[in-house]
Design a protein around this motif. Structure first.
Motif, PDB file in Angstrom:
ATOM      1  N   ARG A 200       0.887  -1.234   0.055  1.00  0.00           N
ATOM      2  CA  ARG A 200       0.021   0.100  -0.022  1.00  0.00           C
ATOM      3  C   ARG A 200       0.873   1.409  -0.227  1.00  0.00           C
ATOM      4  O   ARG A 200       0.440   2.292  -0.343  1.00  0.00           O
ATOM      5  CB  ARG A 200      -1.084  -0.064   1.366  1.00  0.00           C
ATOM      6  CG  ARG A 200      -2.062  -0.926   1.050  1.00  0.00           C
ATOM      7  CD  ARG A 200      -3.269  -0.711   1.972  1.00  0.00           C
ATOM      8  NE  ARG A 200      -2.891  -0.477   3.318  1.00  0.00           N
ATOM      9  CZ  ARG A 200      -3.165  -1.430   4.064  1.00  0.00           C
ATOM     10  NH1 ARG A 200      -3.682  -3.020   3.556  1.00  0.00           N
ATOM     11  NH2 ARG A 200      -2.752  -1.867   5.385  1.00  0.00           N
ATOM     12  N   ARG A 201       2.016   1.246   0.674  1.00  0.00           N
ATOM     13  CA  ARG A 201       2.618   2.324   0.913  1.00  0.00           C
ATOM     14  C   ARG A 201       3.512   2.521  -0.646  1.00  0.00           C
ATOM     15  O   ARG A 201       3.450   3.712  -0.912  1.00  0.00           O
ATOM     16  CB  ARG A 201       3.823   2.208   2.032  1.00  0.00           C
ATOM     17  CG  ARG A 201       4.871   3.322   2.038  1.00  0.00           C
ATOM     18  CD  ARG A 201       5.956   3.213   3.100  1.00  0.00           C
ATOM     19  NE  ARG A 201       5.523   2.795   4.296  1.00  0.00           N
ATOM     20  CZ  ARG A 201       5.300   1.797   4.921  1.00  0.00           C
ATOM     21  NH1 ARG A 201       5.837   0.613   4.318  1.00  0.00           N
ATOM     22  NH2 ARG A 201       4.888   1.478   6.036  1.00  0.00           N
ATOM     23  N   GLU A 202       3.886   1.384  -1.203  1.00  0.00           N
ATOM     24  CA  GLU A 202       4.469   1.541  -2.618  1.00  0.00           C
ATOM     25  C   GLU A 202       3.417   2.345  -3.656  1.00  0.00           C
ATOM     26  O   GLU A 202       3.896   2.953  -4.265  1.00  0.00           O
ATOM     27  CB  GLU A 202       5.127   0.074  -3.072  1.00  0.00           C
ATOM     28  CG  GLU A 202       6.124  -0.456  -2.153  1.00  0.00           C
ATOM     29  CD  GLU A 202       7.519   0.217  -2.549  1.00  0.00           C
ATOM     30  OE1 GLU A 202       7.632   0.783  -3.674  1.00  0.00           O
ATOM     31  OE2 GLU A 202       8.281  -0.118  -2.065  1.00  0.00           O
ATOM     32  N   ALA A 204       1.220   3.980  -2.959  1.00  0.00           N
ATOM     33  CA  ALA A 204       0.833   5.367  -2.468  1.00  0.00           C
ATOM     34  C   ALA A 204       1.771   6.297  -3.172  1.00  0.00           C
ATOM     35  O   ALA A 204       1.281   7.739  -3.568  1.00  0.00           O
ATOM     36  CB  ALA A 204       0.866   5.640  -1.169  1.00  0.00           C
ATOM     37  N   ARG A 207       0.610   8.633  -6.363  1.00  0.00           N
ATOM     38  CA  ARG A 207      -0.479   9.719  -5.938  1.00  0.00           C
ATOM     39  C   ARG A 207       0.501  11.113  -5.858  1.00  0.00           C
ATOM     40  O   ARG A 207      -0.196  12.275  -6.177  1.00  0.00           O
ATOM     41  CB  ARG A 207      -1.423   9.395  -4.511  1.00  0.00           C
ATOM     42  CG  ARG A 207      -2.119   8.378  -4.609  1.00  0.00           C
ATOM     43  CD  ARG A 207      -3.119   8.593  -3.621  1.00  0.00           C
ATOM     44  NE  ARG A 207      -2.693   8.742  -2.280  1.00  0.00           N
ATOM     45  CZ  ARG A 207      -2.483   7.783  -1.408  1.00  0.00           C
ATOM     46  NH1 ARG A 207      -3.107   6.609  -1.593  1.00  0.00           N
ATOM     47  NH2 ARG A 207      -1.984   7.849  -0.096  1.00  0.00           N
ATOM     48  N   ASN A 208       1.591  10.753  -6.134  1.00  0.00           N
ATOM     49  CA  ASN A 208       2.554  12.075  -6.166  1.00  0.00           C
ATOM     50  C   ASN A 208       2.601  12.490  -7.664  1.00  0.00           C
ATOM     51  O   ASN A 208       3.159  11.631  -8.333  1.00  0.00           O
ATOM     52  CB  ASN A 208       4.116  11.649  -5.642  1.00  0.00           C
ATOM     53  CG  ASN A 208       4.823  12.844  -5.463  1.00  0.00           C
ATOM     54  OD1 ASN A 208       4.731  13.891  -6.155  1.00  0.00           O
ATOM     55  ND2 ASN A 208       5.974  12.775  -4.840  1.00  0.00           N
ATOM     56  N   THR A 327       9.901   9.373  -3.968  1.00  0.00           N
ATOM     57  CA  THR A 327       9.006   8.202  -3.240  1.00  0.00           C
ATOM     58  C   THR A 327       9.469   7.954  -1.847  1.00  0.00           C
ATOM     59  O   THR A 327       8.857   6.935  -1.372  1.00  0.00           O
ATOM     60  CB  THR A 327       9.275   7.110  -4.320  1.00  0.00           C
ATOM     61  OG1 THR A 327      10.511   6.685  -4.432  1.00  0.00           O
ATOM     62  CG2 THR A 327       8.592   7.182  -5.669  1.00  0.00           C
ATOM     63  N   GLU A 398       3.650  15.477  -0.241  1.00  0.00           N
ATOM     64  CA  GLU A 398       3.307  13.926  -0.845  1.00  0.00           C
ATOM     65  C   GLU A 398       4.699  13.172  -0.703  1.00  0.00           C
ATOM     66  O   GLU A 398       4.275  11.978  -0.697  1.00  0.00           O
ATOM     67  CB  GLU A 398       3.452  14.664  -2.453  1.00  0.00           C
ATOM     68  CG  GLU A 398       1.930  15.143  -2.818  1.00  0.00           C
ATOM     69  CD  GLU A 398       2.167  15.544  -4.406  1.00  0.00           C
ATOM     70  OE1 GLU A 398       3.125  16.054  -4.841  1.00  0.00           O
ATOM     71  OE2 GLU A 398       1.185  15.244  -4.975  1.00  0.00           O
ATOM     72  N   GLU A 401       4.267  11.577   2.423  1.00  0.00           N
ATOM     73  CA  GLU A 401       3.035  10.792   2.705  1.00  0.00           C
ATOM     74  C   GLU A 401       3.524   9.196   2.233  1.00  0.00           C
ATOM     75  O   GLU A 401       3.166   8.112   2.794  1.00  0.00           O
ATOM     76  CB  GLU A 401       1.843  10.941   1.519  1.00  0.00           C
ATOM     77  CG  GLU A 401       0.830  10.111   1.466  1.00  0.00           C
ATOM     78  CD  GLU A 401      -0.503  10.773   0.817  1.00  0.00           C
ATOM     79  OE1 GLU A 401      -1.321   9.898   0.608  1.00  0.00           O
ATOM     80  OE2 GLU A 401      -0.180  11.555   0.036  1.00  0.00           O
ATOM     81  N   THR A 402       4.416   9.253   1.447  1.00  0.00           N
ATOM     82  CA  THR A 402       4.974   7.841   0.900  1.00  0.00           C
ATOM     83  C   THR A 402       5.921   7.059   2.251  1.00  0.00           C
ATOM     84  O   THR A 402       6.109   6.094   2.066  1.00  0.00           O
ATOM     85  CB  THR A 402       5.840   8.098  -0.214  1.00  0.00           C
ATOM     86  OG1 THR A 402       6.989   8.747  -0.205  1.00  0.00           O
ATOM     87  CG2 THR A 402       4.979   8.502  -1.536  1.00  0.00           C
ATOM     88  N   VAL A 406       1.416   2.947   6.615  1.00  0.00           N
ATOM     89  CA  VAL A 406       0.166   2.790   6.701  1.00  0.00           C
ATOM     90  C   VAL A 406      -0.403   1.916   7.577  1.00  0.00           C
ATOM     91  O   VAL A 406       0.197   0.577   7.298  1.00  0.00           O
ATOM     92  CB  VAL A 406      -0.054   2.293   5.270  1.00  0.00           C
ATOM     93  CG1 VAL A 406      -1.737   2.206   5.213  1.00  0.00           C
ATOM     94  CG2 VAL A 406       0.308   3.624   4.043  1.00  0.00           C
TER      95      VAL A 406
END
Length: 410
Positions: A200-202, A204, A207-208, A327, A398, A401-402, A406
């Motif tokens: 899920r983190r990968e 995400a 979204r950047n 990332t 952004e 967030e990565t 999560v």
């Protein structure tokens, strides 16, 4: 530079050789299996599509396995694919071998870029990535011409056996020289959480907007190079008047340009990444447009071809570093997908170039397609920089967030 980079470069050399050497061996392969040369060309198309598909699939697996072990598994898959191709009793089996080998391509360069960057200080990351990619560029200068000569003189199966041996050497080097990865929170099992959390983190990271823009620059920028180089043979024979046998040495010049551009791009991307992209993409668009005219002259074409290779590959280390920078702690999937983006750009550019040639336009027309693609990549680079200047806080958010874990159940 750490010796581990040499092991990564050897693996890259083998992968680069197997990717491009088939182009000079298609007539021999076609005769062996009693198929047409266009049908044998599926060995090239199948490889490219395998890279695009295999990059994200195996990168997902790479979020669950320590990176060193994953690199060794990928080299093992590469060796297996080339052995299958070398021993293939039918064309279908040879195609299956090519696809098997291609599956390792994107994930190897994607994960290898992360490992290379982790081996050096932060201010040297692009240079380390470039050092690994040197194996790919040198393959076009040494591995491909030598493999083509061996395949034509002794047999194409011997070429693929030798490529498999290069894979074994790369695998052994990775095992001996690449250190165990530092714990990273990507769900690999080395630290921090489950594989689902890591995936899920990968995901995400996509979204950047800066990651997406970098990948689009990869598709369009390097696609511009292949719009011209894919059709270099008919262009040089029909427009410049070179003999068919001269095309191999023109491609060696292209490879030398790639080597120089890769090293220059890696060096200066560590200093000023975005200005480096502006200069190289603008230069690439200009040179590709000029090639529509210089392709009609033997000496001018021989000067322009290595310039295309240099300017095109000078974008590779900065674009790969751009993705890694954006990332944070979840770079595996995005890094591998960006490698697939290079091959997607190659396929797109070759298709567009084929359309204009099929429509009856002149042999140099694909250069205009390439110039347009490179100019589009430049426009995206300007947009990317403008967005970052306009909202540096949002860009930092952004990236953060990565990095933020999560939680499973969130």
């Amino acid at each position: 530079m750490p010796l581990a980079l040499l092991a990564l470069a050897i693996g890259a050399f083998g992968i680069g050789t197997t990717e491009f050497v088939i182009m000079g061996l298609l007539p021999q392969v076609a005769r062996t299996f009693d198929v047409t040369v266009p049908t044998a060309g599926l060995l090239t198309t199948g490889y490219a599509l395998g890279v695009v598909v295999g990059a994200p699939l195996l990168a997902v697996l790479g979020t669950r396995i320590p990176r060193k072990r994953m690199l060794m598994l990928l080299m093992g898959l590469f060796v297996l694919g080339n052995l299958i191709t070398a021993a293939a009793p039918t064309f279908g089996v040879a195609l299956a071998g090519r696809i098997t080998a291609s599956l390792a391509h994107g994930a190897f360069f994607g994960i290898g870029s992360i490992v290379a960057a982790d081996l050096v200080a932060p201010q040297k990351k692009a240079g380390a990535i470039a050092m690994m990619f040197t194996g790919l560029t040198v393959a076009n200068v040494v591995g491909v011409p030598l493999g083509t000569m061996i395949g034509q003189q002794i047999g194409w199966r011997i070429t693929f056996l030798l490529v498999a041996a290069l894979g074994v050497l790369g695998l052994a080097g990775i095992g001996a020289l690449v250190p165990a990865a530092r714990p990273h929170l990507t769900g690999s099992g080395t630290a921090g959480g489950t594989g689902a959390v890591g995936l899920r983190r990968e995901l995400a990271a996509f979204r950047n907007v800066q990651v997406v823009l970098a990948m689009l620059m990869t598709v369009l920028g390097f696609g511009g190079v292949f719009a011209a180089i894919t059709y270099i043979a008919p262009m040089m024979t029909d427009a410049a008047g070179y003999a068919e046998g001269s095309v191999t040495w023109l491609l060696v010049l292209f490879g030398l340009g790639m080597v120089a551009g890769n090293l220059i791009g890696g060096r200066y991307a560590d200093r000023r990444l975005m200005p480096m992209l502006f200069v190289t993409l603008a230069g690439l668009a200009t040179v590709l447009a000029a090639f529509s005219f210089t392709a009609h002259s033997k000496p001018l074409a021989a000067v322009t071809i290595p310039l295309i290779g240099a300017l095109g590959f000078a974008t590779v280390p900065p674009l790969q570093k751009r993705v890694l920078d954006q990332t944070g702690d979840a770079p595996t999937l995005a890094s591998a997908v960006n490698i697939g983006a290079f091959n997607l750009g190659n396929a797109l550019a070759a298709w567009l170039g084929g359309l204009v040639l099929g429509a009856g336009y002149g042999p140099t027309t694909p250069n205009w397609i390439g110039a347009a693609l490179a100019a589009s990549a430049l426009a995206l680079a300007v947009l990317s920089a403008a967005l970052e200047r306009r909202s540096p806080a949002a860009a930092a958010a952004e990236r953060q967030e990565t990095r933020t874990p999560v939680h499973a159940g969130a």
